[in-house]
Scaffold this motif. Structure first.
Motif, PDB file in Angstrom:
ATOM      1  N   ALA A  37       0.848  -1.197   0.000  1.00  0.00           N
ATOM      2  CA  ALA A  37       0.000   0.000   0.000  1.00  0.00           C
ATOM      3  C   ALA A  37       0.879   1.240   0.000  1.00  0.00           C
ATOM      4  N   ILE A  38       0.387   2.286  -0.639  1.00  0.00           N
ATOM      5  CA  ILE A  38       1.026   3.597  -0.612  1.00  0.00           C
ATOM      6  C   ILE A  38       0.011   4.549   0.017  1.00  0.00           C
ATOM      7  N   VAL A  39       0.348   5.107   1.182  1.00  0.00           N
ATOM      8  CA  VAL A  39      -0.624   5.916   1.917  1.00  0.00           C
ATOM      9  C   VAL A  39      -0.079   7.323   2.165  1.00  0.00           C
ATOM     10  N   GLY A  40      -1.007   8.235   2.410  1.00  0.00           N
ATOM     11  CA  GLY A  40      -0.659   9.622   2.683  1.00  0.00           C
ATOM     12  C   GLY A  40      -1.846  10.512   2.362  1.00  0.00           C
ATOM     13  N   GLU A  41      -1.764  11.760   2.800  1.00  0.00           N
ATOM     14  CA  GLU A  41      -2.833  12.718   2.522  1.00  0.00           C
ATOM     15  C   GLU A  41      -2.842  13.103   1.045  1.00  0.00           C
ATOM     16  N   CYS A 200      -6.463 -11.297  -5.940  1.00  0.00           N
ATOM     17  CA  CYS A 200      -4.991 -11.255  -5.958  1.00  0.00           C
ATOM     18  C   CYS A 200      -4.404 -12.528  -5.364  1.00  0.00           C
ATOM     19  N   ARG A 201      -4.981 -12.995  -4.269  1.00  0.00           N
ATOM     20  CA  ARG A 201      -4.500 -14.227  -3.647  1.00  0.00           C
ATOM     21  C   ARG A 201      -4.688 -15.434  -4.559  1.00  0.00           C
ATOM     22  N   ASP A 202      -5.873 -15.548  -5.137  1.00  0.00           N
ATOM     23  CA  ASP A 202      -6.204 -16.727  -5.944  1.00  0.00           C
ATOM     24  C   ASP A 202      -5.426 -16.783  -7.245  1.00  0.00           C
ATOM     25  N   ASN A 203      -5.062 -15.630  -7.783  1.00  0.00           N
ATOM     26  CA  ASN A 203      -4.406 -15.591  -9.091  1.00  0.00           C
ATOM     27  C   ASN A 203      -2.923 -15.234  -9.026  1.00  0.00           C
ATOM     28  N   GLY A 204      -2.394 -15.046  -7.799  1.00  0.00           N
ATOM     29  CA  GLY A 204      -0.983 -14.701  -7.661  1.00  0.00           C
ATOM     30  C   GLY A 204      -0.636 -13.345  -8.245  1.00  0.00           C
ATOM     31  N   VAL A 205      -1.590 -12.413  -8.195  1.00  0.00           N
ATOM     32  CA  VAL A 205      -1.392 -11.077  -8.762  1.00  0.00           C
ATOM     33  C   VAL A 205      -0.845 -10.146  -7.684  1.00  0.00           C
ATOM     34  N   ALA A 206       0.177  -9.378  -8.019  1.00  0.00           N
ATOM     35  CA  ALA A 206       0.714  -8.375  -7.099  1.00  0.00           C
ATOM     36  C   ALA A 206      -0.195  -7.148  -7.098  1.00  0.00           C
ATOM     37  N   LEU A 207      -0.315  -6.494  -5.958  1.00  0.00           N
ATOM     38  CA  LEU A 207      -1.219  -5.347  -5.828  1.00  0.00           C
ATOM     39  C   LEU A 207      -0.485  -4.151  -5.250  1.00  0.00           C
ATOM     40  N   VAL A 208      -0.707  -2.990  -5.863  1.00  0.00           N
ATOM     41  CA  VAL A 208      -0.269  -1.705  -5.311  1.00  0.00           C
ATOM     42  C   VAL A 208      -1.536  -0.925  -4.999  1.00  0.00           C
ATOM     43  N   LEU A 209      -1.879  -0.817  -3.732  1.00  0.00           N
ATOM     44  CA  LEU A 209      -3.094  -0.120  -3.307  1.00  0.00           C
ATOM     45  C   LEU A 209      -2.738   1.288  -2.864  1.00  0.00           C
ATOM     46  N   ILE A 210      -3.304   2.280  -3.523  1.00  0.00           N
ATOM     47  CA  ILE A 210      -3.080   3.683  -3.178  1.00  0.00           C
ATOM     48  C   ILE A 210      -4.266   4.164  -2.342  1.00  0.00           C
ATOM     49  N   SER A 211      -3.991   4.694  -1.159  1.00  0.00           N
ATOM     50  CA  SER A 211      -5.078   5.074  -0.266  1.00  0.00           C
ATOM     51  C   SER A 211      -4.616   6.152   0.710  1.00  0.00           C
ATOM     52  N   HIS A 212      -5.576   6.879   1.255  1.00  0.00           N
ATOM     53  CA  HIS A 212      -5.274   7.839   2.322  1.00  0.00           C
ATOM     54  C   HIS A 212      -5.654   7.256   3.686  1.00  0.00           C
ATOM     55  N   ASP A 213      -6.234   6.059   3.682  1.00  0.00           N
ATOM     56  CA  ASP A 213      -6.845   5.492   4.883  1.00  0.00           C
ATOM     57  C   ASP A 213      -6.079   4.260   5.361  1.00  0.00           C
ATOM     58  N   LEU A 214      -5.366   4.397   6.477  1.00  0.00           N
ATOM     59  CA  LEU A 214      -4.621   3.261   7.027  1.00  0.00           C
ATOM     60  C   LEU A 214      -5.547   2.149   7.511  1.00  0.00           C
ATOM     61  N   GLY A 215      -6.776   2.489   7.830  1.00  0.00           N
ATOM     62  CA  GLY A 215      -7.742   1.469   8.216  1.00  0.00           C
ATOM     63  C   GLY A 215      -8.057   0.543   7.054  1.00  0.00           C
ATOM     64  N   VAL A 216      -8.221   1.105   5.858  1.00  0.00           N
ATOM     65  CA  VAL A 216      -8.444   0.316   4.646  1.00  0.00           C
ATOM     66  C   VAL A 216      -7.221  -0.527   4.331  1.00  0.00           C
ATOM     67  N   VAL A 217      -6.058   0.095   4.421  1.00  0.00           N
ATOM     68  CA  VAL A 217      -4.791  -0.561   4.086  1.00  0.00           C
ATOM     69  C   VAL A 217      -4.555  -1.789   4.962  1.00  0.00           C
ATOM     70  N   SER A 218      -4.920  -1.694   6.240  1.00  0.00           N
ATOM     71  CA  SER A 218      -4.649  -2.778   7.192  1.00  0.00           C
ATOM     72  C   SER A 218      -5.349  -4.073   6.808  1.00  0.00           C
ATOM     73  N   LYS A 219      -6.417  -3.983   6.028  1.00  0.00           N
ATOM     74  CA  LYS A 219      -7.193  -5.165   5.662  1.00  0.00           C
ATOM     75  C   LYS A 219      -6.667  -5.861   4.417  1.00  0.00           C
TER      76      LYS A 219
END
Length: 332
Positions: A37-41, A200-219
């Protein structure tokens, strides 16, 4: 070998009278099947980093220097034709507003089939079968019916599922998801995140999640990069960053989460605001907002230092790590 390697990436915006730095010496790696994840305001540079990976920076922005490698292929040196082979097929993007991606005058099916047939030589019938299968995979009910509908006939959550289905059409190695749930209500957000995680888990796909919310990122994310004013200021395992944030900015982001205050209390917030590209302060960019800032912070840019399993760019953390090391030496 890392699937994706970004090294010392600098992205500038060339204005009439000056050049403005949007990303400054950004470096990170991504392994096959890894979720980061990439997080920040807003204004931290998260989306610019995402767009830079597939060289979609619009003028006056441009990649000034640095390297972006997909396995052994240098993406920054590719021409448009070469990049089109990478976009969608190896690296796919999900945007926060699906209506910016979907064409309102074409049916869902026409858009999915067009995507498949632009990259492969198969019949319309085969492409249609693949599209319907992907719609089924993202848990869209009655996919044959949805195939013939237009984007405006679907709900926001359903449209985002269609976008996820569209990025799966070509079996990419990496999905970059730029705030994919921002426009959705909380219940639908959770459903979309769980869907993305499962895919992503089932297909072995890498993920880059961009978000401002660490609560979302934690999941979702296994590893997190915290960005501020074009810099990465902290990097480490997501659970470690959430349970023991090192950088004062990361601490501020966590304290600002709604669940960190009691019902009826005012939400915590980081004093001040993200500096604009034209007003970037000297030294550590966070120092005007940091309660621990010193004169050194105002004058010098901190380097990364290892603190536990995280890496942090902060003089306060550096001093604590050094003090601990010195104390350990004395005890010996």
């Amino acid at each position: 070998m890392n699937l994706l390697s970004v090294s010392n990436l600098n992205v500038n915006f060339k204005m009439k009278k000056q050049e403005l730095a949007a990303l400054i010496d950004v470096s990170f790696t991504l392994n096959r099947g890894e979720r980061i994840a990439i997080v920040g305001e807003s204004g931290a540079g998260k989306s610019i980093l995402g767009f830079s990976i597939v060289n979609l920076i619009s003028k006056p922005g441009y990649i000034k220097s640095g390297s972006i490698k997909l396995e052994n292929k240098e993406l920054t040196k590719m021409n448009l034709r070469q990049l089109q082979e990478i976009r969608g097929k190896r690296i796919a993007m999900i945007f926060q507003d699906p209506m910016m991606t979907l064409n309102p005058v074409l049916t869902i099916g026409d858009q999915l089939v067009e995507t498949i047939r632009s990259h492969t030589k198969i019949t319309y019938k085969d492409a249609r079968n693949i599209a319907i299968e992907k719609l089924h995979n993202v848990q869209i009910a009655s996919p044959e019916t949805r195939f013939d509908q237009y984007p405006h006939e679907l709900s926001g959550g359903m449209r985002q599922r269609v976008i996820i289905a569209s990025v799966l059409l070509l079996n990419p190695d990496i999905i970059i998801a730029d705030e994919p749930t921002t426009a959705l209500d909380v219940t639908i957000q959770a459903e979309i995140l769980q869907l993305l995680l499962a895919i992503c888990r089932d297909n072995g796909v890498a993920l880059v999640l961009i978000s401002h919310d660490l609560g979302v990122v934690s999941k979702v994310a296994e590893r997190t990069l915290v960005m501020y004013a074009g810099h990465i200021v902290e990097e480490g395992p997501t659970l470690e960053i959430i349970n023991d944030p090192q950088h004062p900015y990361t601490q501020g982001l966590l304290n600002a989460l709604p669940q960190m205050t009691l019902p009826g209390q005012r939400l915590n917030q980081i004093q001040g605001s993200m500096p604009s590209l034209t007003e970037r302060p000297t030294g550590c960019a966070f120092h005007p907002r940091c309660p621990y800032a010193t004169e050194k912070c105002q004058q010098e840019q901190p380097s990364f230092i290892h603190s536990g399993v995280s890496s942090v760019a902060c003089f306060l953390v550096e001093d604590m790590v050094n003090d601990f090391a010195n104390q350990d030496e004395e005890d010996r």
